[in-house]
Design an enzyme around this catalytic site. Structure first.
Site, PDB file in Angstrom:
ATOM      1  N   GLU A  11      51.819   6.165 -17.125  1.00 27.54           N
ATOM      2  CA  GLU A  11      53.245   6.166 -16.806  1.00 27.54           C
ATOM      3  C   GLU A  11      53.929   5.318 -17.878  1.00 27.54           C
ATOM      4  OE1 GLU A  11      54.336   4.483 -12.999  1.00 27.54           O
ATOM      5  OE2 GLU A  11      56.465   4.852 -13.379  1.00 27.54           O
TER       6      GLU A  11
ATOM      7  N   LYS B  82      50.277  -2.789 -15.513  1.00 24.34           N
ATOM      8  CA  LYS B  82      51.532  -2.816 -16.272  1.00 24.34           C
ATOM      9  C   LYS B  82      52.636  -3.518 -15.505  1.00 24.34           C
ATOM     10  CE  LYS B  82      51.181   1.719 -17.782  1.00 24.34           C
ATOM     11  NZ  LYS B  82      51.636   2.317 -16.549  1.00 24.34           N
TER      12      LYS B  82
ATOM     13  N   ARG C 191      38.022   0.842 -11.589  1.00 18.59           N
ATOM     14  CA  ARG C 191      38.978   0.118 -12.413  1.00 18.59           C
ATOM     15  C   ARG C 191      38.239  -1.038 -13.083  1.00 18.59           C
ATOM     16  NH1 ARG C 191      44.599  -1.225 -12.622  1.00 18.59           N
ATOM     17  NH2 ARG C 191      45.192   0.781 -11.822  1.00 18.59           N
TER      18      ARG C 191
HETATM   19  P1  ATP Z   1      50.890   0.352 -13.097  1.00 16.57           P
HETATM   20  O1  ATP Z   1      50.595  -1.095 -12.840  1.00 16.57           O
HETATM   21  O2  ATP Z   1      52.262   0.626 -13.560  1.00 16.57           O
HETATM   22  O3  ATP Z   1      50.345   1.308 -12.061  1.00 16.57           O
HETATM   23  P2  ATP Z   1      48.566   0.852 -14.567  1.00 16.57           P
HETATM   24  O4  ATP Z   1      48.204  -0.366 -15.342  1.00 16.57           O
HETATM   25  O5  ATP Z   1      47.828   1.138 -13.302  1.00 16.57           O
HETATM   26  O6  ATP Z   1      50.084   0.685 -14.364  1.00 16.57           O
HETATM   27  P3  ATP Z   1      48.813   3.690 -15.189  1.00 16.57           P
HETATM   28  O7  ATP Z   1      49.856   4.178 -16.127  1.00 16.57           O
HETATM   29  O8  ATP Z   1      49.035   3.849 -13.733  1.00 16.57           O
HETATM   30  O9  ATP Z   1      48.546   2.142 -15.487  1.00 16.57           O
HETATM   31  O10 ATP Z   1      47.393   4.262 -15.595  1.00 16.57           O
HETATM   32  C1  ATP Z   1      47.127   5.279 -16.541  1.00 16.57           C
HETATM   33  C2  ATP Z   1      45.664   5.665 -16.470  1.00 16.57           C
HETATM   34  O11 ATP Z   1      44.837   4.571 -16.834  1.00 16.57           O
HETATM   35  C3  ATP Z   1      45.247   6.054 -15.068  1.00 16.57           C
HETATM   36  O12 ATP Z   1      44.373   7.164 -15.147  1.00 16.57           O
HETATM   37  C4  ATP Z   1      44.564   4.847 -14.548  1.00 16.57           C
HETATM   38  O13 ATP Z   1      43.657   5.181 -13.548  1.00 16.57           O
HETATM   39  C5  ATP Z   1      43.917   4.269 -15.806  1.00 16.57           C
HETATM   40  N1  ATP Z   1      43.774   2.820 -15.683  1.00 16.57           N
HETATM   41  C6  ATP Z   1      44.751   1.916 -15.473  1.00 16.57           C
HETATM   42  N2  ATP Z   1      44.259   0.680 -15.366  1.00 16.57           N
HETATM   43  C7  ATP Z   1      42.921   0.779 -15.525  1.00 16.57           C
HETATM   44  C8  ATP Z   1      41.840  -0.171 -15.513  1.00 16.57           C
HETATM   45  N3  ATP Z   1      42.062  -1.467 -15.316  1.00 16.57           N
HETATM   46  N4  ATP Z   1      40.592   0.293 -15.713  1.00 16.57           N
HETATM   47  C9  ATP Z   1      40.373   1.605 -15.932  1.00 16.57           C
HETATM   48  N5  ATP Z   1      41.342   2.540 -15.949  1.00 16.57           N
HETATM   49  C10 ATP Z   1      42.603   2.145 -15.740  1.00 16.57           C
HETATM   50 MG    MG Z   2      48.589   2.628 -11.830  1.00 18.26          MG
END
Ligand code: ATP
Ligand code: MG
Length: 559
Positions: A35, A272, A262
């Protein structure tokens, strides 16, 4: 299969199984779906390496998909930063896609659901909707609008779309199952109204699709074969499948969602939304502040794409969330820079050394090897003269036998130069040493081949010649949080664990060759650590960021 092949991880096993049963190799297609509400972080690196890694392994396309359905939080600058970071990591996407490009298609599918009696407009407050949903142990109850006639639903959805209905007056919900044990199946909201300008569609749309409705359908439009996401989406899989059941007609490939753990990194945050708070509240200067675990922060800190990718590959994919110690990431960059970074000399806490028996106005340009780990790295010249800087902590008037550095009456070797002996020192009225008087052995020059040059002394020190030294600003970074998992405490928020000493700015003195470095170049300041040139460097002032310290600096240099 050849024997040297690495064992398959569970994600690869899923793909291999599908290749044997349902999928052709040509059908494989993956995506990375951020996102654009912030910058990518080290957690994303895991997801990027997983998806793009699969693309390379199976020679399959990988799309970069922006999940841009919330104009309140998303911005073009985040889109730009995300693209730059994925490219910098060394990956290229097959297609650059935006969920917002599918708004029209998603809208017409929503009309289809309404017409089939599978979606309805709910005009209650969000509180009422939430209270009717029940709890995991108690079924939900129907609200007063659940059985609205199709015509009325269509008319109200149209008003939501045109903006005639005030923001927040209605939502569109899928009509699924209020008794389901999965709360997400209890008539989830699929559209809400938001009267805000979107970074790509402007004010064209007043209705915005929710994540669950958007994600699987976008996967279907792009014909993604495997949609890998993190474990928190496991309960969403049932909904993902339900939506597809309403649309898939058998002529096209049906995507499947699978989940992996994760990756969390200690002493920092990997979300984020949470990182955005650090920027907004001024805890750090920007998204690319070198203390941030963002890809751009790590780049500015001196991390290389290989260091990040090796780290991500090393921790692999798992089925259970876990906390990775940040030292593992530091190990990865140290290992990579040890091979790649040229060695230079810089003194960060200087004390003056005068070589009393060295000619007054003489400068010698001594040969110095750039990187003993890389024979192709060549060598450079470093200036040596009568007055030098060494590190304050490298001198003691008196010390025990274990102190192999400079002490009165004893010898050390100056790296790439001569053996010197400390004869006396001056102090100020507080007892601080202001100058050390040494003599040197003119025959002991490194590399000269003389017997004296081969003479072994215990310690080797780095140094710079005062008159040729370059004054530099050095930013010493430390962990941003004092707690390994700052966002997991029930009674305290992560803001309470900010490390007050995460940045220390000092002035150092470096050898002349530093002038040839460009922004983002990384070098090893010998015996101190790896340092990179910060983009805030100007003609007048060079700024260095410490990437990471050295662990085993002594043993190596004494050889
Ligand atoms: P937000 O806090 O805004 O939800 P986010 O850090 O979770 O942000 P996204 O944009 O929702 O980031 O994630 C994009 C992709 O990266 C998704 O497929 C998510 O599952 C993956 N992703 C995000 N954080 C992790 C992490 N810590 N480890 C592995 N994959 C991740
Ligand atoms: Mg997320």
């Amino acid at each position: 299969m050849s024997e040297e092949k690495e064992p398959l991880n569970f994600i690869e096993q899923i793909i291999e199984e599908d290749l044997k049963t349902t999928h052709s190799k040509q059908a494989l297609c993956f995506r990375f779906p951020p996102e654009p509400n912030g910058y990518l972080h080290i957690g994303h690196a895991s997801s990027i390496c997983l998806n793009f890694g699969l693309g390379l392994k199976y020679n399959a396309p990988v799309n970069l998909r922006f999940d841009d359905t919330n104009p309140a939080k998303e911005e073009q600058r985040f889109v730009d930063a995300i693209k730059k970071d994925v490219q910098w990591l060394g990956y290229s996407w097959a297609k650059e896609c935006y969920a917002s490009d599918y708004f029209e298609q998603l809208y017409s599918w929503a009309l289809l659901l309404i017409n089939q009696g599978k979606a309805y407009v709910d005009s209650q407050s969000s509180e009422d909707i939430a209270s009717q949903k029940g709890t995991p142990t108690q079924p939900g109850v129907a609200g007063p609008y659940r059985d609205r006639p199709v015509e009325e639903n269509l008319a109200l959805f149209e008003q939501m779309k045109t903006g005639e209905a005030p923001q927040g007056a209605h939502v569109l919900r899928a009509k699924i199952d209020l008794q389901s044990t999965n709360m997400l199946m209890r008539d989830p909201v699929i559209y809400r109204t938001l009267h805000k300008s979107h970074h790509r569609t402007g004010t064209d749309w007043k209705i915005f699709p929710m994540y669950d409705w958007t994600h699987g359908e976008s996967d279907y439009i792009e014909q993604i074969s495997h949609s890998f996401c993190t474990l928190e989406f496991l309960p969403h899989r049932e909904l993902y499948d339900w939506f597809l059941d309403q649309l898939v007609d058998g002529s096209k490939l049906r995507p499947k969602q699978r989940e992996f753990a994760r990756r969390n990194l200690s002493h920092t945050l990997v979300s984020k939304r949470k990182l955005a708070r650090l920027v907004q509240e001024g805890v750090v200067d920007s998204w690319d502040d070198p203390r941030m675990p963002t890809i751009s922060g790590l780049r500015r800190r001196g991390y290389t794409p290989d260091a990040i990718k090796n780290f991500a590959k090393g921790i692999g994919v798992g089925k259970r969330d876990n906390l990775i110690d940040v030292s593992r990431l530091e190990f990865s960059v140290r290992e990579d820079l040890n091979k790649k970074a040229n060695r230079v000399m810089a003194v960060l806490d200087p004390v003056k050394v005068t070589i009393t028996n060295y000619p007054e106005d003489q400068t010698e340009w001594l040969e110095a090897e750039n990187n003993q780990e890389d024979i192709d790295a060549g060598s450079r010249k470093v200036p040596f003269s009568k007055t030098l800087y060494i590190e304050r902590e490298d001198f003691r008037e008196e010390a025990n036998k274990k102190f192999f550095r400079l002490k009165l009456g004893k010898e050390v070797r100056l790296k790439n130069a001569y053996i010197i002996k400390a004869e006396s020192c001056d102090k100020d009225y507080e007892g601080n040493i202001t100058e050390i008087h040494c003599t040197y052995d003119p025959k002991s020059k490194s590399g000269s081949g003389t017997q004296e040059s081969l003479r072994k002394v215990k310690g080797t020190l780095h140094w710079v010649a005062v008159d040729k030294a370059i004054k530099v600003e050095v930013r010493l970074y430390d962990r941003l949080f004092t707690d390994p998992s700052p966002d997991t405490h029930k009674d305290k928020g992560f803001m309470e664990f900010i490390n007050p000493d995460s940045l220390k700015v000092i002035t150092g003195y470096g050898e002349q060759s530093l002038k040839d470095l460009k922004i983002e170049d990384t070098v090893q300041f010998q015996r101190l650590g790896y340092f990179t040139v910060d983009p805030e460097t100007t003609q007048e002032k060079m700024v260095f960021n410490r990437t990471v310290g050295l662990r085993d600096s002594w043993a190596k240099l004494a050889e």
